[in-house]
Design an enzyme around this catalytic site. Structure first.
Site, PDB file in Angstrom:
ATOM      1  N   HIS A  45       0.841  -1.013  -0.038  1.00 49.75           N
ATOM      2  CA  HIS A  45       0.003  -0.118   0.093  1.00 49.75           C
ATOM      3  C   HIS A  45       0.854   1.407  -0.056  1.00 49.75           C
ATOM      4  CE1 HIS A  45      -3.646  -2.482   1.845  1.00 49.75           C
ATOM      5  NE2 HIS A  45      -3.757  -2.331   0.712  1.00 49.75           N
ATOM      6  N   GLU A  48       1.253   3.540   2.919  1.00 52.03           N
ATOM      7  CA  GLU A  48       2.089   2.838   4.113  1.00 52.03           C
ATOM      8  C   GLU A  48       3.480   2.928   4.083  1.00 52.03           C
ATOM      9  OE1 GLU A  48      -0.020  -0.538   4.702  1.00 52.03           O
ATOM     10  OE2 GLU A  48      -1.887   0.448   4.907  1.00 52.03           O
ATOM     11  N   HIS A 152       2.364  -3.853   7.034  1.00 52.23           N
ATOM     12  CA  HIS A 152       1.584  -2.832   6.771  1.00 52.23           C
ATOM     13  C   HIS A 152       1.604  -1.920   7.968  1.00 52.23           C
ATOM     14  CE1 HIS A 152      -0.884  -4.642   3.508  1.00 52.23           C
ATOM     15  NE2 HIS A 152      -0.394  -5.808   3.813  1.00 52.23           N
ATOM     16  N   GLU A 210       0.921  -5.384  11.512  1.00 54.19           N
ATOM     17  CA  GLU A 210       0.538  -3.853  11.359  1.00 54.19           C
ATOM     18  C   GLU A 210       1.059  -3.241  12.062  1.00 54.19           C
ATOM     19  OE1 GLU A 210      -1.883  -2.265   9.626  1.00 54.19           O
ATOM     20  OE2 GLU A 210      -2.864  -3.840   8.509  1.00 54.19           O
TER      21      GLU A 210
END
Length: 234
Positions: A45, A48, A152, A210
């Site tokens: 992404h 990010e 992420h 994450e």
């Protein structure tokens, strides 16, 4: 493990091309010296960047490639350059893997954690996956890693179906909780793809790290060295 003036600003590990993005940017990975057991991926992404930043800073602490771990610093370089979550075609690459679970073609994300799902992307633009995903599928087929670690941000958890030693180590290094499920459907995601391909030679586990919500400098200051040591000891 520490930086010095000669290693702080450059990336010394070898890079190999495994494909090209929509805009023709080389997709590159850091190979391992032996049989690949773990593939670590960041930057799928483009919004990010902390995932790529932390991984790069941590890898710059290493003097040579690891024996059984390979790395993709940025799986979505066009999105990272443009500052967009998706790739140049407006596709969320983590909803573009070929899975049996099919959602609608529109996929929604948050511009910030506190927002509703206010950003609209697509999960595909055609019958085939996007070039970045096709290249990742070929890379996984070539390397045949036993496990995938996808980095992420900024939810702050370690998402994996089973609490394996890798998951426990990540929870300890980053002081994060383990969650067996992210809490919402993810058709077309890398994790869903891995689950569906475990029985036919795919990775046996896919772990999503994450990262917590904090500045780039704080991420490395608090976690970079320990993360590099964890990777080196796998």
């Amino acid at each position: 493990m520490k930086f010095d003036a000669e290693t702080r600003g450059i990336f010394r590990l070898p890079l190999r091309a495994y494909g090209k993005s929509v805009l023709g940017t080389d997709l590159r990975y850091v190979p391992c010296d032996g049989e690949c057991k773990l593939l670590v991926m960041a930057g799928i992404h483009g919004e990010e960047p902390e995932s790529t930043f932390l991984l790069s800073r941590s890898l710059r602490l290493l003097e040579k490639p690891l024996q059984s771990t390979a790395f993709v610093l940025c799986a979505n370089p066009d999105g990272m350059t443009l500052g967009t979550r998706g790739n140049f075609n407006g596709v969320d690459l983590n909803r573009n893997f070929p899975t049996s679970q099919k959602g609608e073609n529109l996929t929604y994300s948050r511009s910030v954690l506190e927002a509703s799902r206010d950003t609209v992307l697509r999960s595909s633009v055609g019958a085939l996956p996007e070039p970045e995903v096709q290249a990742m599928l070929r890379l996984m087929d070539d390397l045949k890693p036993e496990s995938i670690l996808s980095i992420h941000a900024p939810i702050g958890c370690v998402d994996a179906p089973v609490k394996t030693p890798l998951v426990e180590n990540l929870c300890q290094v980053f002081n994060l909780p383990w969650v067996p499920d992210i809490g919402y459907p993810t058709p077309g995601s890398l994790g869903t793809w891995c689950k569906e391909h475990q029985s036919n030679g795919g990775p046996r586990q896919c772990v999503t790290l994450e990262l917590p919500r904090m500045s780039l400098e704080a991420l490395f200051s608090r976690f970079g060295v320990d993360f590099a040591q964890l990777l080196q000891n796998l």
